[in-house]
Design an enzyme around this catalytic site. Sequence first.
Site, PDB file in Angstrom:
ATOM      1  N   GLN A  57       0.869  -1.180   0.000  1.00  0.00           N
ATOM      2  CA  GLN A  57       0.000   0.000   0.000  1.00  0.00           C
ATOM      3  C   GLN A  57       0.907   1.231   0.000  1.00  0.00           C
ATOM      4  O   GLN A  57       1.360   1.694   1.052  1.00  0.00           O
ATOM      5  CB  GLN A  57      -0.914  -0.018   1.220  1.00  0.00           C
ATOM      6  CG  GLN A  57      -1.694  -1.323   1.393  1.00  0.00           C
ATOM      7  CD  GLN A  57      -2.766  -1.518   0.337  1.00  0.00           C
ATOM      8  OE1 GLN A  57      -3.769  -0.813   0.308  1.00  0.00           O
ATOM      9  NE2 GLN A  57      -2.557  -2.491  -0.547  1.00  0.00           N
ATOM     10  N   ALA A  96     -11.862   2.571   4.175  1.00  0.00           N
ATOM     11  CA  ALA A  96     -10.885   1.688   3.538  1.00  0.00           C
ATOM     12  C   ALA A  96     -10.046   2.425   2.499  1.00  0.00           C
ATOM     13  O   ALA A  96     -10.250   3.616   2.227  1.00  0.00           O
ATOM     14  CB  ALA A  96     -11.596   0.499   2.909  1.00  0.00           C
ATOM     15  N   HIS A  97      -9.111   1.699   1.895  1.00  0.00           N
ATOM     16  CA  HIS A  97      -8.156   2.310   0.970  1.00  0.00           C
ATOM     17  C   HIS A  97      -8.834   2.868  -0.286  1.00  0.00           C
ATOM     18  O   HIS A  97      -9.787   2.303  -0.816  1.00  0.00           O
ATOM     19  CB  HIS A  97      -7.040   1.335   0.594  1.00  0.00           C
ATOM     20  CG  HIS A  97      -7.499   0.038   0.004  1.00  0.00           C
ATOM     21  ND1 HIS A  97      -6.645  -1.012  -0.189  1.00  0.00           N
ATOM     22  CD2 HIS A  97      -8.699  -0.396  -0.419  1.00  0.00           C
ATOM     23  CE1 HIS A  97      -7.300  -2.026  -0.719  1.00  0.00           C
ATOM     24  NE2 HIS A  97      -8.549  -1.665  -0.875  1.00  0.00           N
ATOM     25  N   ASN A  98      -8.330   4.005  -0.715  1.00  0.00           N
ATOM     26  CA  ASN A  98      -8.772   4.684  -1.932  1.00  0.00           C
ATOM     27  C   ASN A  98     -10.219   5.168  -1.889  1.00  0.00           C
ATOM     28  O   ASN A  98     -10.811   5.480  -2.923  1.00  0.00           O
ATOM     29  CB  ASN A  98      -8.557   3.798  -3.162  1.00  0.00           C
ATOM     30  CG  ASN A  98      -7.088   3.616  -3.490  1.00  0.00           C
ATOM     31  OD1 ASN A  98      -6.471   2.631  -3.071  1.00  0.00           O
ATOM     32  ND2 ASN A  98      -6.506   4.571  -4.213  1.00  0.00           N
ATOM     33  N   SER A 107     -12.281   1.895  -2.363  1.00  0.00           N
ATOM     34  CA  SER A 107     -12.514   2.606  -3.623  1.00  0.00           C
ATOM     35  C   SER A 107     -13.943   3.134  -3.775  1.00  0.00           C
ATOM     36  O   SER A 107     -14.330   3.539  -4.868  1.00  0.00           O
ATOM     37  CB  SER A 107     -12.150   1.732  -4.831  1.00  0.00           C
ATOM     38  OG  SER A 107     -10.772   1.415  -4.809  1.00  0.00           O
TER      39      SER A 107
END
Length: 346
Positions: free
Chosen positions: A200, A241-243, A261
């Site tokens: 990441q 969460a990520h993005n 995302s």
Amino acid sequence: MELTAAQLAEMVNGVVEGDALTRVSSYSKIEEATPGSLTFLANAKYEHFIYTTGASIVLVKKDFLPEHPISATLIRVDNPYETIAKLLNIAAQYMAPERVGIETPSYVSEGVELPDDVYVGAFAYIGRNVKIGKSVKIYPQCYVGDNVVLDDGVTLYPGVTVYHDCVVGKRCTIHSGTVVGADGFGFAPNEKGEYTKIAQIGNVVIEDDVEIGANTTIDRATMGSTRIRRGVKLDNLIQVAHNVEVGEHTVIAAQTGIAGSAKIGSHNMIGGQVGFAGHITIGDYNQIGAQSGIHSNPGNGKVLLGYPAVDARQFMKQSAYIKNLGDLYNTVRELKKEIIALKENK
């Protein structure tokens, strides 16, 4: 700080109804108020308390029409809830101790420039190449990783962790236990059924005037940035969460989870324990009730409830139908018996 009704009315552009010399020195909830305190009435469900409240002064809407006599002095304003928030913020400035300076033991990496008005609490750690703006407050036991940017007026309460390369904008407040920039949940399955970690390498960017509650987690992007836009307010115990991107002035209540995302638009109001699927886009100005499940874009300006989420009115109808399922089942069973009996008697 003691103030008269007249002084308060001048501060909030209100109109006094009653004794303008009535004094208050504290704040109370309307149902628990005591003499010498200020309270407010913003929700009609609490109106019955205004006729018995012990408060000396009550903020009410300008068009409020009492049904019974009121002993308290009233100050009529456009928005009592917004007004009490303004007054509480003023009071907080007087109550909160001004913290400036570097406490020991704490660690500040060589070469990091600290403005004169910065506060760094005991046992805080500040990594290499960190950029710290004016009036930043870093309370005890915070961790600020390498290359982090903390812009003017940022406050990190005790135990906040900001991982490397993350950016926190002006006047942001991050409460205790929150983690900004931990690795996103990225793992790739292989032919053996095992999982290989995906590095990441992105970061988290938090724009200006954001407030984040305690024990919330915002994961760094796999690539690029997880982004919390200007004016967002996040409650405690939220997982971002990520993005993910959260749009301007969106508010999110506790225990909500946003999968990777997902893109959430601006000015959304999101209740507690809402779940967002990954890789979806949510429009603007939606209201999403607690424990809803969002799997696709509802559009703009919708009021949603349920799992999967549907229009709130539709959800209410469905709930009413479900309550009657037992009776409906019994009715169908009796009808079935009657039909069988009729067939047997032919």
